[in-house]
Each structure stands twice: as structure tokens, then as C-alpha cells.
Design an enzyme around this catalytic site. Structure first.
Site, mmCIF file in Angstrom:
data_model
loop_
_atom_site.group_PDB
_atom_site.id
_atom_site.type_symbol
_atom_site.label_atom_id
_atom_site.label_comp_id
_atom_site.label_asym_id
_atom_site.label_seq_id
_atom_site.Cartn_x
_atom_site.Cartn_y
_atom_site.Cartn_z
ATOM 1 N N ARG A 150 24.862 -9.650 -78.134
ATOM 2 C CA ARG A 150 23.569 -10.284 -77.847
ATOM 3 C C ARG A 150 22.675 -9.385 -76.996
ATOM 4 O O ARG A 150 21.452 -9.456 -77.109
ATOM 5 C CB ARG A 150 23.790 -11.623 -77.126
ATOM 6 N N LYS B 158 32.214 -26.373 -79.536
ATOM 7 C CA LYS B 158 31.095 -27.249 -79.158
ATOM 8 C C LYS B 158 30.997 -28.411 -80.147
ATOM 9 O O LYS B 158 30.035 -28.524 -80.910
ATOM 10 C CB LYS B 158 29.803 -26.440 -79.112
ATOM 11 N N GLY C 10 27.604 -16.730 -80.599
ATOM 12 C CA GLY C 10 28.001 -15.727 -79.626
ATOM 13 C C GLY C 10 29.481 -15.400 -79.714
ATOM 14 O O GLY C 10 29.875 -14.223 -79.657
ATOM 15 N N GLY D 220 24.791 -22.545 -82.774
ATOM 16 C CA GLY D 220 24.115 -23.833 -82.890
ATOM 17 C C GLY D 220 22.710 -23.678 -83.457
ATOM 18 O O GLY D 220 22.267 -24.467 -84.295
HETATM 19 N N1 LIG Z 1 41.574 -25.167 -81.613
HETATM 20 C C1 LIG Z 1 40.770 -24.853 -80.596
HETATM 21 N N2 LIG Z 1 40.898 -25.466 -79.402
HETATM 22 C C2 LIG Z 1 40.097 -25.137 -78.359
HETATM 23 N N3 LIG Z 1 39.114 -24.203 -78.417
HETATM 24 C C3 LIG Z 1 38.941 -23.561 -79.586
HETATM 25 C C4 LIG Z 1 39.748 -23.855 -80.724
HETATM 26 N N4 LIG Z 1 39.351 -23.048 -81.729
HETATM 27 C C5 LIG Z 1 38.347 -22.283 -81.241
HETATM 28 N N5 LIG Z 1 38.094 -22.573 -79.956
HETATM 29 C C6 LIG Z 1 37.120 -21.916 -79.037
HETATM 30 O O1 LIG Z 1 35.804 -22.073 -79.510
HETATM 31 C C7 LIG Z 1 35.004 -21.156 -78.768
HETATM 32 C C8 LIG Z 1 33.716 -20.848 -79.480
HETATM 33 O O2 LIG Z 1 33.025 -22.024 -79.819
HETATM 34 P P1 LIG Z 1 31.462 -22.056 -80.072
HETATM 35 O O3 LIG Z 1 30.724 -21.668 -78.848
HETATM 36 O O4 LIG Z 1 31.170 -23.391 -80.663
HETATM 37 O O5 LIG Z 1 31.257 -20.928 -81.213
HETATM 38 P P2 LIG Z 1 30.088 -19.858 -81.401
HETATM 39 O O6 LIG Z 1 29.802 -19.209 -80.079
HETATM 40 O O7 LIG Z 1 30.576 -18.908 -82.416
HETATM 41 O O8 LIG Z 1 28.896 -20.651 -81.868
HETATM 42 C C9 LIG Z 1 35.858 -19.935 -78.592
HETATM 43 O O9 LIG Z 1 35.754 -19.505 -77.257
HETATM 44 C C10 LIG Z 1 37.284 -20.412 -78.949
HETATM 45 O O10 LIG Z 1 38.265 -20.084 -77.996
HETATM 46 O O1 LIG Z 2 25.984 -19.478 -76.936
HETATM 47 C C1 LIG Z 2 25.123 -20.174 -77.458
HETATM 48 O O2 LIG Z 2 25.347 -20.876 -78.594
HETATM 49 P P1 LIG Z 2 26.641 -20.709 -79.575
HETATM 50 O O3 LIG Z 2 27.895 -20.914 -78.762
HETATM 51 O O4 LIG Z 2 26.433 -21.797 -80.591
HETATM 52 O O5 LIG Z 2 26.565 -19.345 -80.196
HETATM 53 C C2 LIG Z 2 23.691 -20.250 -76.935
HETATM 54 O O6 LIG Z 2 23.514 -19.352 -75.853
HETATM 55 C C3 LIG Z 2 23.349 -21.684 -76.521
HETATM 56 O O7 LIG Z 2 24.174 -22.106 -75.466
HETATM 57 P P2 LIG Z 2 24.355 -23.686 -75.200
HETATM 58 O O8 LIG Z 2 25.110 -24.259 -76.388
HETATM 59 O O9 LIG Z 2 25.131 -23.809 -73.909
HETATM 60 O O10 LIG Z 2 22.960 -24.270 -75.115
HETATM 61 MG MG LIG Z 3 29.709 -20.012 -78.164
#
Ligand SMILES: Nc1ncnc2c1ncn2[C@@H]1O[C@H](COP(=O)(O)OP(=O)(O)O)[C@@H](O)[C@H]1O
Ligand SMILES: O=C(OP(=O)(O)O)[C@H](O)COP(=O)(O)O
Ligand SMILES: [Mg+2]
Length: 394
Positions: free
Chosen positions: A36, A197, A351, A374
Site C-alpha cells: 500500500r 472482517k 491489504g 472491503g
Molecule cells: N479461519 C480464520 N480465522 C481467523 N482469522 C482468519 C481466518 N482466515 C483468515 N483470517 C485472517 O483474516 C485476516 C485478513 O482479513 P481481511 O482484513 O478481511 O482481508 P483483506 O485485508 O485481504 O481484505 C488475515 O490477517 C488472516 O489471518
Molecule cells: O485494510 C483495509 O481494508 P481491507 O482489510 O478490506 O483490505 C482498509 O484500510 C480499511 O480498513 P477498515 O476495514 O478498518 O476500515
Molecule cells: Mg485486512
């Protein structure tokens, strides 16, 4: 894009408040993935070259409106400075008199990174007073934080009401590439959703079911679905009040003829740690005291097959806790399948997902790596992103 960009305004000698998404993965107080930061460099470099006084603002993590020492942006300033080969000063606050004094002594082309904007309760509430306090620091607002564009917060949306507001190059590029990929999607079109999330992301499935041919569920998100199927999930991640919603999505998928795939097996752990004891179990056999931290090998195999038959794949959210090697296999298998599928246009977003693909050394083989998870999901759903809507029209 019908919004003004940084090229449409004169920034020479001006104070520019540039919102970036430096919400980067951290390990032991250091930036562990700089995707990023790199993605924001073109806009930052442009502002420097134009002779602007560049104020950078970002959130990091979710400190809930108070200062949290581990979530200061100090390590990010250090990394940014190394990447630019240039001094980046960092303040301990994000607005107010101490910040103004620092701005007063800036020269053209200088960069100041403000402290984590989420240390203030007004940020996530989109408090107009905080938005005005940010706006007072600058002459122009540039939003380059695509990853946070789905948030209507003081530094992503509110501030745009008070000073000229334009997009940065990353924002423009993300919207352009994602828009093109989705305008007339090649089929089969597959979405893969995982990550942690759950509350934020489960809702997007409703709209995705209108668009995709296949939907693969993994990561922490999966276990609310597994629970909805009637299985016990031990200590796995669960959003209790989303179980009914998950059930309704399973029905909707059936009615729409969308192939909805859920894990058939999982890697479970007796502790959330890198050296936990682990075993592979069928999905209906997760032990009560254990938690599922990765999809199992059978699931990974099926997901690989679906990916290889797809023409367009969008992927957000790791399949497991890939930060620990014992739970990285599922995420790696999906990343490898995408890397191997030469005929498939692959969009990875988020991220942490971007960090995973980077960690496996497969980033170069993806068609597009989006800085937003997201944000890209909401954009693909067809939702208007508040951080974009707020910018000035061309
Ligand atoms: N089964 C699981 N239980 C708990 N955490 C998980 C699981 N699978 C993945 N994760 C966690 O999800 C996190 C990322 O989620 P998220 O922020 O939603 O994704 P992104 O950043 O790609 O949008 C990672 O740090 C990972 O460790
Ligand atoms: O890491 C982010 O989103 P992502 O985990 O969905 O990639 C953005 O910085 C938004 O963070 P937020 O979901 O705490 O508002
Ligand atoms: Mg994330």
C-alpha cells in the site's frame, strides 16, 4: 472518471492534505508488507515534484478513537522515507496547533506524515468539527486512499466539503481497472471471499450472488456458513447474528443457480498461535475446543479446479491465518491456482490478501492487485463509494 484529479488543480506552493491508505500489515513494530505504501508513491512523488507541501494522513488498525502506542504511524514514516529516498517528518497528532507549527516551517516539496487519524473519535463518526480541523491545515484535499474509500469518515469524506477535493492517481487507477473488469465480465465469473472482517463483508454476498457464476467461501468468514449448515465449529470465528443471513444466501444461491462452495475440511488448531497443535478434520468434525484456522486440502483442491475453469476471478480475504506457516497452505493453493491459470483475469483485493500473494512471491503473476478489500467488494457490488462521491466533479 467524472471526478477531478490532482492534475486538474494547481498545487504548486500549496498545502495539500493527501489521504492515503497506509493501513499496512505490521510485525514486531515494523511494516511487514509495503504494497500500500508503494501504491501511493506516484501521487506523493507528483505532489513533491510540483512543489506542494505534502501532508499525508492515514489510519492504521482500529484503535477506536484513542491513541494506541502500537498503532502510531512512526514505522510507516520510516519505510516511506526509505522508499522515497527523502526525509519524511512525522507528527504526534493529526491536527491542531502543534501540527500547524510544523506546517508553518515546511518548504515546497516537503512531506509531513500526520498521526493515525483514528486516534480521534470524530474520525469514524465523520464529525464535521474534526473534518474542519483537517481542512484548516490545507488548501487542497487529495484522496488517494482507495482502500478506505468505502468509509464515510472525517478524513475520507467530511473534509471534502470544506476545501477543493480531487482524487489521486491510485484512486483513479483502481476505479478504472475494476470498472473495466466488471463492466462486461468474462464468464465463468468466480468470486472468492475470505478473511476476518466477517461483519463488514458478509453483506456483499447478497449482491455478488446476482453477478457471479461461482462463489467460493473461505477464511474466518466460512465458519458462520458452516454453522448455518448445522455443524458445530468449536472456537472458530463466528458472527452469531449473521447465521440467518448466511442461510438465506445458501437459499438464494440455489434459486439463482450460483454454485456456492464452502469448505468440506479444515485445519484446526488447539490455540491461535504459530506453534499450535494442528490436525486436518472433515468440516462436520471440528472439535469443541479447537478452532479452524485454514481450509483443508480437499477444499483447496476443489477451489483450484473451479479457479482453473474460470475466466474472471475476484478474490478478497485470505483462506486462513496465512501469517502463520501452519495455516498458510489454503491461501497459497488459491494464489498458486490463480498464478497457474493463464487464461484467467485475476483481481486480488485487500491489504492482507495482497500481503499474502506478495509473501508467496506470486504477485507478478496476478492480473491486478487492488489495495482495497472491503472497498473493492463494495465497488464491485455496484455501490457508490463515499470517498469518491465527495470529490469535486470535472
Ligand atoms: N479461519 C480464520 N480465522 C481467523 N482469522 C482468519 C481466518 N482466515 C483468515 N483470517 C485472517 O483474516 C485476516 C485478513 O482479513 P481481511 O482484513 O478481511 O482481508 P483483506 O485485508 O485481504 O481484505 C488475515 O490477517 C488472516 O489471518
Ligand atoms: O485494510 C483495509 O481494508 P481491507 O482489510 O478490506 O483490505 C482498509 O484500510 C480499511 O480498513 P477498515 O476495514 O478498518 O476500515
Ligand atoms: Mg485486512
Amino acid at each position: 472518471m467524472n471526478k477531478k484529479t490532482v492534475k486538474d488543480v494547481d498545487v504548486r506552493g500549496k498545502r495539500v492534505f493527501c489521504r492515503v491508505d497506509f493501513n499496512v500489515p505490521m510485525k514486531n513494530g515494523q511494516v511487514s508488507d509495503e504494497t500500500r505504501i508503494r501504491a501511493a508513491l506516484p501521487t506523493i512523488q507528483y505532489l513533491v515534484d510540483q512543489g506542494a507541501k505534502v501532508l499525508l494522513a492515514s489510519h492504521l488498525g482500529r484503535p477506536n478513537g484513542q491513541a494506541v502506542e502500537e498503532l502510531r504511524l512512526t514505522p510507516v514514516a520510516k519505510r516511506l522515507s526509505e522508499l522515497l529516498g527523502k526525509d519524511v517528518k512525522k507528527t504526534d497528532e493529526a491536527y491542531g496547533d502543534s501540527v500547524k507549527s510544523e506546517i508553518d516551517i515546511m518548504n515546497e516539496g516537503d512531506i509531513l506524515l500526520l498521526e493515525n487519524v483514528r486516534f480521534y473519535p470524530g474520525e469514524e463518526k465523520n464529525d464535521p468539527e474534526l473534518a474542519k480541523a483537517f481542512a484548516e491545515l490545507a488548501d487542497v484535499y487529495v484522496n488517494d486512499a482507495f482502500g478506505a474509500a468505502h468509509r464515510a469518515h472525517a478524513s475520507t469524506e467530511g473534509i471534502a466539503k470544506y476545501i477543493p477535493a480531487v482524487s489521486g492517481f491510485l484512486m483513479e487507477k483502481e476505479l478504472d481497472i475494476l470498472g473495466k473488469a466488471l463492466s462486461n465480465p468474462e464468464r465463468p465469473f468466480t468470486a472468492i471471499i475470505g478473511g476476518a472482517k466477517v461483519k463488514d463483508k458478509i453483506g456483499v454476498i447478497d449482491n455478488l450472488l446476482e453477478k457471479v457464476d461461482n462463489l467460493l467461501i473461505g477464511g474466518g468468514l466460512a465458519y458462520t456458513f458452516v454453522k448455518a449448515q448445522g455443524h458445530e465449529i468449536g472456537k472458530s470465528l463466528l458472527e452469531e447474528d449473521k447465521i440467518e443471513l448466511a442461510k438465506s444466501f445458501m437459499e438464494k444461491a440455489k434459486a439463482k443457480g450460483v454454485n456456492l462452495y464452502m469448505p468440506v475440511d479444515a485445519i484446526v488448531a488447539d490455540d491461535f498461535s504459530a506453534d499450535a497443535n494442528t490436525k486436518v478434520v472433515a468440516i462436520e468434525e471440528i472439535p469443541a475446543d479447537w478452532e479452524a484456522l485454514d481450509i483443508g486440502p480437499k477444499t483447496a483442491e476443489t477451489y483450484r479446479d473451479v479457479i482453473q475453469k474460470s475466466k474472471l476471478v475476484i478474490w478478497n480475504g485470505p483462506m486462513g491465518v496465512f501469517e502463520f506457516d501452519k495455516f498458510a497452505q489454503g491461501t497459497k493453493a488459491v494464489a498458486q491456482a490463480l498464478a497457474d491459470a493463464n487464461d484467467t483475469y485475476s483481481v486480488i483485493g485487500g491489504g492482507d490478501s495482497a500481503a499474502a500473494v506478495e509473501k508467496f512471491g506470486l504477485a507478478e503473476q496476478m492480473s491486478h492487485i487492488s489495495t482495497g478489500g472491503g472497498a473493492s467488494l463494495e465497488f464491485m457490488e455496484g455501490k457508490q463509494l463515499p470517498g469518491v462521491v465527495a470529490l469535486n466533479d470535472k
